[in-house]
Each structure stands twice: as C-alpha cells, then as structure tokens.
Design a protein around this motif. Sequence first.
Motif, PDB file in Angstrom:
ATOM      1  N   MET A   1      65.410  54.211  42.689  1.00  0.00           N
ATOM      2  CA  MET A   1      66.336  53.939  43.790  1.00  0.00           C
ATOM      3  C   MET A   1      65.985  54.771  45.014  1.00  0.00           C
ATOM      4  SD  MET A   1      70.507  53.937  44.010  1.00  0.00           S
ATOM      5  CE  MET A   1      70.729  52.586  42.866  1.00  0.00           C
ATOM      6  N   GLN A   2      65.649  56.031  44.784  1.00  0.00           N
ATOM      7  CA  GLN A   2      65.249  56.917  45.882  1.00  0.00           C
ATOM      8  C   GLN A   2      64.034  56.323  46.609  1.00  0.00           C
ATOM      9  OE1 GLN A   2      67.025  59.841  46.851  1.00  0.00           O
ATOM     10  NE2 GLN A   2      65.717  59.380  48.606  1.00  0.00           N
ATOM     11  N   ALA A   3      63.082  55.819  45.835  1.00  0.00           N
ATOM     12  CA  ALA A   3      61.879  55.212  46.422  1.00  0.00           C
ATOM     13  C   ALA A   3      62.240  53.957  47.223  1.00  0.00           C
ATOM     14  CB  ALA A   3      60.877  54.869  45.324  1.00  0.00           C
ATOM     15  N   CYS A   4      63.182  53.176  46.698  1.00  0.00           N
ATOM     16  CA  CYS A   4      63.601  51.956  47.384  1.00  0.00           C
ATOM     17  C   CYS A   4      64.303  52.288  48.704  1.00  0.00           C
ATOM     18  CB  CYS A   4      64.504  51.116  46.485  1.00  0.00           C
ATOM     19  SG  CYS A   4      64.820  49.462  47.161  1.00  0.00           S
ATOM     20  N   ILE A   5      65.137  53.318  48.695  1.00  0.00           N
ATOM     21  CA  ILE A   5      65.805  53.753  49.929  1.00  0.00           C
ATOM     22  C   ILE A   5      64.759  54.116  50.976  1.00  0.00           C
ATOM     23  CG2 ILE A   5      67.191  55.620  50.963  1.00  0.00           C
ATOM     24  CD1 ILE A   5      68.766  55.613  48.218  1.00  0.00           C
ATOM     25  N   GLU A   6      63.739  54.850  50.546  1.00  0.00           N
ATOM     26  CA  GLU A   6      62.681  55.256  51.476  1.00  0.00           C
ATOM     27  C   GLU A   6      61.917  54.050  52.026  1.00  0.00           C
ATOM     28  OE1 GLU A   6      60.480  58.376  49.471  1.00  0.00           O
ATOM     29  OE2 GLU A   6      62.337  59.543  49.331  1.00  0.00           O
ATOM     30  N   GLU A   7      61.603  53.083  51.159  1.00  0.00           N
ATOM     31  CA  GLU A   7      60.912  51.866  51.619  1.00  0.00           C
ATOM     32  C   GLU A   7      61.779  51.093  52.619  1.00  0.00           C
ATOM     33  OE1 GLU A   7      57.868  51.266  51.337  1.00  0.00           O
ATOM     34  OE2 GLU A   7      57.208  52.161  49.457  1.00  0.00           O
ATOM     35  N   CYS A   8      63.078  50.990  52.304  1.00  0.00           N
ATOM     36  CA  CYS A   8      63.998  50.277  53.200  1.00  0.00           C
ATOM     37  C   CYS A   8      64.090  50.953  54.562  1.00  0.00           C
ATOM     38  CB  CYS A   8      65.391  50.178  52.584  1.00  0.00           C
ATOM     39  SG  CYS A   8      65.534  48.944  51.267  1.00  0.00           S
ATOM     40  N   LEU A   9      64.215  52.270  54.565  1.00  0.00           N
ATOM     41  CA  LEU A   9      64.323  52.989  55.838  1.00  0.00           C
ATOM     42  C   LEU A   9      63.020  52.903  56.633  1.00  0.00           C
ATOM     43  CD1 LEU A   9      66.465  56.072  54.772  1.00  0.00           C
ATOM     44  CD2 LEU A   9      67.202  54.052  56.054  1.00  0.00           C
ATOM     45  N   ARG A  10      61.892  52.946  55.919  1.00  0.00           N
ATOM     46  CA  ARG A  10      60.589  52.815  56.579  1.00  0.00           C
ATOM     47  C   ARG A  10      60.444  51.410  57.170  1.00  0.00           C
ATOM     48  NH1 ARG A  10      57.188  54.223  52.328  1.00  0.00           N
ATOM     49  NH2 ARG A  10      58.068  56.295  52.435  1.00  0.00           N
ATOM     50  N   CYS A  11      60.903  50.408  56.425  1.00  0.00           N
ATOM     51  CA  CYS A  11      60.811  49.033  56.887  1.00  0.00           C
ATOM     52  C   CYS A  11      61.731  48.817  58.091  1.00  0.00           C
ATOM     53  CB  CYS A  11      61.167  48.063  55.756  1.00  0.00           C
ATOM     54  SG  CYS A  11      60.609  46.374  56.072  1.00  0.00           S
ATOM     55  N   HIS A  12      62.919  49.392  58.027  1.00  0.00           N
ATOM     56  CA  HIS A  12      63.853  49.331  59.163  1.00  0.00           C
ATOM     57  C   HIS A  12      63.187  49.880  60.416  1.00  0.00           C
ATOM     58  CE1 HIS A  12      66.784  51.610  61.691  1.00  0.00           C
ATOM     59  NE2 HIS A  12      67.305  50.418  61.766  1.00  0.00           N
TER      60      HIS A  12
ATOM     61  N   GLN B   1      52.599  44.599  55.932  1.00  0.00           N
ATOM     62  CA  GLN B   1      52.441  45.446  54.745  1.00  0.00           C
ATOM     63  C   GLN B   1      53.737  46.143  54.361  1.00  0.00           C
ATOM     64  OE1 GLN B   1      49.154  48.025  55.608  1.00  0.00           O
ATOM     65  NE2 GLN B   1      47.624  46.434  55.242  1.00  0.00           N
ATOM     66  N   GLN B   2      54.450  46.692  55.351  1.00  0.00           N
ATOM     67  CA  GLN B   2      55.687  47.411  55.046  1.00  0.00           C
ATOM     68  C   GLN B   2      56.757  46.461  54.517  1.00  0.00           C
ATOM     69  OE1 GLN B   2      56.200  50.713  54.724  1.00  0.00           O
ATOM     70  NE2 GLN B   2      58.101  49.964  53.807  1.00  0.00           N
ATOM     71  N   CYS B   3      56.855  45.264  55.100  1.00  0.00           N
ATOM     72  CA  CYS B   3      57.834  44.283  54.624  1.00  0.00           C
ATOM     73  C   CYS B   3      57.546  43.885  53.179  1.00  0.00           C
ATOM     74  CB  CYS B   3      57.844  43.040  55.512  1.00  0.00           C
ATOM     75  SG  CYS B   3      58.678  43.294  57.089  1.00  0.00           S
TER      76      CYS B   3
END
Length: 110
Positions: free
Chosen positions: A8-19, A96-98
């Motif tokens: 979940m922590q990794a997913c939060i980071e991916e989401c914030l990076r994608c944002h 790539q980020q998406c």
Amino acid sequence: MHQMSAEMQACIEECLRCHSTCLGMAMNHCLEVGGKHVEPAHFRIMMACAEICQTSANFMLIGTPHHKHLCRECAEICEECAKSCEQVGGMEDCVQQCRRCAESCRKMAA
C-alpha cells in the motif's frame, strides 16, 4: 493504529508520483507545446488522471476500505491516460508513470 502494508505504501507513492507527473506535464509541457497536447480529450484525461491519483493516495492514507473501488477506477484512468499520451507523442515520462501506477493500483484493488 491503521497498519499500512509495504504494498500500500508503494501504491501511495506511485499515485502521488503519477499525480505530479500528469499535472506537471499538462500544465507545463502540454500548455507550452500546444496543438494535439491541448486538445480537450487529451487534456481532460490528464487532469482526471492527476485528480484520481491524488484521491486514491488520500483514501489509502485515510485507511478506508473504499480505496479498493477507487484504485480500480484509478488503474483504468491511468491506462487511458497512458494511451492518450502515447498517441500525442513525446510524453514518455507520463506514459511510463501512468502504467506503473495502473499496475500498482490493480494490485491494491484485487
């Protein structure tokens, strides 16, 4: 205390990076380049993607089970955004980020 998994922590980071990638590219790269980059359908999906990514991250941080539905939707919108950015061209960072975010969100939704 809500215990957060590493996934979940990794997913939060991916989401914030994608944002930040989508918002930053839309407001800087796309607005400056113009043409196909500012066509309504493309620009809207980028804004929608930035928005759902931030909201998904927030829901995971809040610790509500509703994050699963949101993450499923987020993955779908990220895929759509990646396709749009690919078609427009010159937006590899966003593509790539998406895709990374979509993959991470699909795991969270499962």
